[in-house]
Design an enzyme around this catalytic site. Structure first.
Site, PDB file in Angstrom:
ATOM      1  N   GLY A 177      -8.124  -0.702   8.084  1.00 28.11           N
ATOM      2  CA  GLY A 177      -5.944  -1.261   8.689  1.00 28.11           C
ATOM      3  C   GLY A 177      -6.310  -1.004   9.617  1.00 28.11           C
ATOM      4  O   GLY A 177      -6.095  -1.369  10.687  1.00 28.11           O
ATOM      5  N   ARG A 178      -6.853   0.364  10.546  1.00 27.12           N
ATOM      6  CA  ARG A 178      -6.904   0.968  11.786  1.00 27.12           C
ATOM      7  C   ARG A 178      -7.740  -0.264  12.460  1.00 27.12           C
ATOM      8  O   ARG A 178      -6.584  -0.794  13.526  1.00 27.12           O
ATOM      9  CB  ARG A 178      -7.694   1.771  11.653  1.00 27.12           C
ATOM     10  N   GLY A 219      10.890  -9.009  35.260  1.00 20.32           N
ATOM     11  CA  GLY A 219      11.771  -8.034  35.813  1.00 20.32           C
ATOM     12  C   GLY A 219      13.025  -7.967  35.695  1.00 20.32           C
ATOM     13  O   GLY A 219      13.670  -7.923  34.293  1.00 20.32           O
ATOM     14  N   ILE A 265       7.232   1.005   3.242  1.00 22.17           N
ATOM     15  CA  ILE A 265       6.112   0.055   2.458  1.00 22.17           C
ATOM     16  C   ILE A 265       6.060  -0.966   3.164  1.00 22.17           C
ATOM     17  O   ILE A 265       7.057  -1.550   2.740  1.00 22.17           O
ATOM     18  CB  ILE A 265       6.545   0.672   0.955  1.00 22.17           C
ATOM     19  N   THR A 266       5.461  -1.326   3.565  1.00 19.10           N
ATOM     20  CA  THR A 266       5.276  -3.131   4.271  1.00 19.10           C
ATOM     21  C   THR A 266       5.609  -3.775   3.028  1.00 19.10           C
ATOM     22  O   THR A 266       4.760  -3.663   1.796  1.00 19.10           O
ATOM     23  CB  THR A 266       4.107  -3.208   5.564  1.00 19.10           C
ATOM     24  N   ASP A 277      -9.190   2.589   7.082  1.00 17.66           N
ATOM     25  CA  ASP A 277     -10.918   2.409   8.703  1.00 17.66           C
ATOM     26  C   ASP A 277     -10.119   0.549   8.844  1.00 17.66           C
ATOM     27  O   ASP A 277     -10.115   0.357   9.888  1.00 17.66           O
ATOM     28  CB  ASP A 277     -11.887   2.275   8.326  1.00 17.66           C
ATOM     29  N   PHE A 298       0.934  -0.901   0.520  1.00 15.56           N
ATOM     30  CA  PHE A 298       0.029   0.109  -0.010  1.00 15.56           C
ATOM     31  C   PHE A 298       0.807   1.062  -0.174  1.00 15.56           C
ATOM     32  O   PHE A 298       1.204   1.699   1.109  1.00 15.56           O
ATOM     33  CB  PHE A 298      -0.491   0.680   1.381  1.00 15.56           C
ATOM     34  N   GLU A 317      -0.165   3.332  10.123  1.00 10.49           N
ATOM     35  CA  GLU A 317      -2.117   3.613   9.651  1.00 10.49           C
ATOM     36  C   GLU A 317      -2.392   4.552  11.117  1.00 10.49           C
ATOM     37  O   GLU A 317      -3.520   4.750  11.231  1.00 10.49           O
ATOM     38  CB  GLU A 317      -2.675   2.018  10.290  1.00 10.49           C
ATOM     39  N   LEU A 376       1.422   4.631   0.241  1.00  9.13           N
ATOM     40  CA  LEU A 376       1.202   6.521   0.617  1.00  9.13           C
ATOM     41  C   LEU A 376       1.986   7.274   0.875  1.00  9.13           C
ATOM     42  O   LEU A 376       2.301   8.041   0.861  1.00  9.13           O
ATOM     43  CB  LEU A 376      -0.101   6.145   1.828  1.00  9.13           C
TER      44      LEU A 376
END
Length: 387
Positions: A244-245, A341, A156-157, A242, A122, A365, A124
């Protein structure tokens, strides 16, 4: 959206739960060493239909609605994040953009390929712009019946192994109202003029890869333009964000659950002052606070997804669920390190990795800050309209 038959979905989810714990979690050690998901696991994920969860059945997908999809992502994200990363760009964003904005021909060509496990990216974000589309530099210039693309996309993934990228590019030099200067293009990654930078070294998320996509005089035909209409690209991209989020929020909730389970195991095994540390009330407080917050995030995600399935505009609720779930995950993994710890700071134990892996959820995103601004903007706009 009606989605998959509920009984079939329940059976699938049970199968996925077993697969995640018996196959994906044990493979994490190898991925941490090699930074690559093994080919045989990729094949298994394709065979299970994990790349086509939300694609309609006529295109080879499972036809899940958004509620079922986000529930599946939560289950898948119990394992390390790369498994979701490789599938979710296909399903959560590019498929969503195609379904909402693609032509019949584009859907017929690309949805079966994506459902079958071809990898999508994607495009952008750029070196100088992300959410700020007015600053976008990538240009698509008309040439005959098609376009010529020039520009660079950053972070970009899946870029190193993508078969296709949905590229946002300016079709107008002037910034236009409602981002109508930005269009979207379906660009096969083997198109001449496209090159991919080397995979960026990251804080966490082993096995998931991001890189630059560089376009130098990349010629694409007219039918590469998503929806066959200029100026709709950014709107379509934002609508698919939307989903993606919700996917990122679900990933954060799923991984927080994994981290908390790990802390429960450690707290019951580790002894101090002659008894398990799980007996100590301040340890119990951290465990309880984590359980409370995970439950709240799950409820928000389920509510937003249900509303999306009912056809509501969920821009604000998807943003709110993503912010809460990602920030919650950050707090949970921080507590998990604390419960471990000194061991929590060592790479030998899982807590340190959970901490590093989770940090990105508050950034991609839409950063927490951008989404806070977006939520407030819509609140104030509604207030003004009703005043």
């Amino acid at each position: 959206m009606s989605g998959m038959d509920q009984d079939v979905f329940d059976a699938f989810l049970e199968q996925l739960k077993r697969y995640v714990r018996e196959r994906l979690v044990p493979a994490e050690k190898q991925i941490l060493e090699t930074d690559v998901i093994p080919d045989e696991i990729m094949k298994e994920m394709r065979d299970m239909g994990l790349f086509g969860l939300t694609m309609p059945e006529e295109f080879g997908g499972a036809g899940m609605n958004i509620s079922q999809y986000t529930r599946t992502i939560r289950e898948l994200s119990y394992a390390m994040p790369c498994y979701r990363s490789i599938t979710s760009i296909n399903i959560g964003m590019v498929c969503s953009a195609l379904m909402k904005g693609g032509t019949a021909e584009q859907k017929a060509e690309w949805l079966p390929r994506l459902a079958g496990g071809e990898i999508a990216s994607f495009g952008l974000t750029e070196p100088g712009s992300g959410s700020d589309s007015a600053a976008m530099q990538t240009m698509a210039t008309r040439s005959g019946n098609g376009y010529v693309l020039n520009g660079t996309k950053r972070y970009i993934t899946n870029a190193p192994f993508a078969n296709v990228a949905l590229i946002m590019a300016r079709t107008s030099k002037e910034a236009l109202p409602k981002n109508a200067h930005v269009s979207a293009f379906l660009v096969p990654m083997d198109t001449p003029g496209i090159s991919v930078g080397k995979s960026d070294k990251k804080m966490g998320q082993a096995g998931s890869h991001i890189a630059d996509i560089i376009m130098e005089d990349v010629h694409v035909p007219g039918d590469a333009l998503l929806g066959g209409e200029e100026g709709k690209g950014f709107v379509t991209a934002m609508q698919s964000l939307d989903n993606g989020r919700l996917s990122v929020g679900s990933a954060a909730a799923g991984y927080a659950r994994r981290a908390l389970d790990s802390a429960m195991r450690y707290a019951n095994e580790r002894k101090a002052f002659g008894e398990p540390i799980a007996n100590f009330q301040l340890i119990q407080q951290m465990l309880a606070d984590s359980e409370i917050e995970i439950y709240a995030a799950e409820c928000m995600l389920e509510d937003a997804a249900r509303r999306a399935d009912a056809g509501e505009n969920i821009l604000r609720k998807a943003a709110a669920a993503k912010v809460f779930a990602s920030e919650m995950c950050g707090r949970v993994v921080d507590r998990v390190v604390q419960i471990y710890g000194g061991a929590g700071y060592l790479a030998e134990y899982d807590a340190e990795r959970f901490f590093r892996d989770s940090r990105i959820y508050r950034i991609y995103e839409g950063t927490t800050q951008i989404l806070q601004l977006q939520i407030a903007k819509h609140m104030l706009r509604e207030w003004s309209a009703s005043a």
